[in-house]
Design a protein around this motif. Sequence first.
Motif, mmCIF file in Angstrom:
data_model
loop_
_atom_site.group_PDB
_atom_site.id
_atom_site.type_symbol
_atom_site.label_atom_id
_atom_site.label_comp_id
_atom_site.label_asym_id
_atom_site.label_seq_id
_atom_site.Cartn_x
_atom_site.Cartn_y
_atom_site.Cartn_z
ATOM 1 N N ASP A 139 23.610 37.497 14.499
ATOM 2 C CA ASP A 139 23.074 38.339 13.420
ATOM 3 C C ASP A 139 22.428 37.504 12.315
ATOM 4 O O ASP A 139 21.677 38.024 11.497
ATOM 5 N N HIS A 140 22.677 36.202 12.303
ATOM 6 C CA HIS A 140 22.133 35.329 11.265
ATOM 7 C C HIS A 140 20.946 34.493 11.758
ATOM 8 O O HIS A 140 20.351 33.751 10.985
ATOM 9 N N HIS A 198 25.304 29.996 9.522
ATOM 10 C CA HIS A 198 25.913 29.621 10.804
ATOM 11 C C HIS A 198 25.122 30.320 11.894
ATOM 12 O O HIS A 198 24.276 31.174 11.602
ATOM 13 N N HIS A 207 36.239 37.725 7.803
ATOM 14 C CA HIS A 207 35.259 38.231 6.832
ATOM 15 C C HIS A 207 35.975 38.639 5.552
ATOM 16 O O HIS A 207 37.185 38.872 5.540
ATOM 17 N N HIS A 253 26.116 42.802 4.309
ATOM 18 C CA HIS A 253 26.838 42.544 5.555
ATOM 19 C C HIS A 253 27.979 43.552 5.762
ATOM 20 O O HIS A 253 29.071 43.198 6.190
ATOM 21 N N ASP A 296 30.172 35.569 5.590
ATOM 22 C CA ASP A 296 30.987 35.215 6.747
ATOM 23 C C ASP A 296 32.048 34.167 6.402
ATOM 24 O O ASP A 296 32.082 33.074 6.964
HETATM 25 ZN ZN LIG Z 1 27.658 37.699 10.254
#
Ligand SMILES: [Zn+2]
Length: 336
Positions: free
Chosen positions: A59-60, A55, A286, A308, A246
């Motif tokens: 951070d991704h 997604h 999460h 993560h 996630d």
């Molecule tokens: Zn994330």
Amino acid sequence: MRSVFFPRLVNGPFGDPALHIRLAHRGEALLFDCGDLRRLTIREMLKIRDVFISHAHIDHLVGFDALLRTFLYQMGPLRVYGPPGIADRIAGRLHGYTWNLIEGYPLVLTVREWGASGGREVTFRAANAFRPGEEKTWENRAGLLRETDYYRVRAVPLDHGDIVSLAFILEEPLHVAIHKDALIRHGYSPGPWLTHFKDQVRRGLPAATPVTVPLERGDETVLALSALQERIAHLERGMKISYVTDAAPTEENLDKIVTLAAGSHLLVIEATFAHRDLDRARQRNHLTAHLAGRLARESGAARLLVFHHSPRYQDHPGQLAAEALEAFSGKGKGDE
Ligand SMILES: [Zn+2]
Ligand SMILES: [Zn+2]
């Protein structure tokens, strides 16, 4: 089983998500999520051909520009896959730069969007200043995003608050195991021909297909594919790596994860919070470390790799991995 996929979390368990998987004997790598990539060497980056984005949270995806920078002079292609809307996100990133001097560059970037029944596939060419170009529709067959003779990647949508986060399953369609002792016994010299031979077996070519085999003594011999297979190889179920990140800790997500990860040789899964902070995990959509371990156990995964981690646990860096392992081994807090 000899490994054909060599996974590495680029930034360790506390850094941005980016799982680099090198494919044995292919000079090629896959990237699952595109967080900070500064720890990859140029060589490692240039092996990447396919990038799977769960997604578009920063951070991704923050490493995408670095990847593009490295690829700019390359023949490419570079293929990106992600959830609905990813093509517009990538278009937005590309639109943020000035591209007036790259008309001669060959790089072609394609972005394929997952959708329940299919989705868009948009091509961006360096020669066209990375303006959105040809657009096709992609038909979703069992979530299959990419398929080659030697690997395939499927996606399963998970709920991450009000957006989709894609989980990915990387599989080797069939594992052709080579008997090293048989090679030695017959005087066959190991080399790149073995990779080609495995592809021919996987493709199911006719039994009489001739295969040229180099010999240790210097010359070569020609054998029928089936005869060679009988002498030096046997078939096994292919290797499977599942990548999950996630995902809100909802019952629906947990069920989906157990199914998608079933029988994985390796499950790479987020363990963002400790289970004592489950309320926070629910608010942030999460998983907890305990849930990650439980899901690995329930799916029958052979190995577990967690990542993560929230920075709030940095003072006790091994805590989340320990909690996940405890649940993986069937101990720890009762299931709820
Ligand atoms: Zn994330
Ligand atoms: Zn996220």
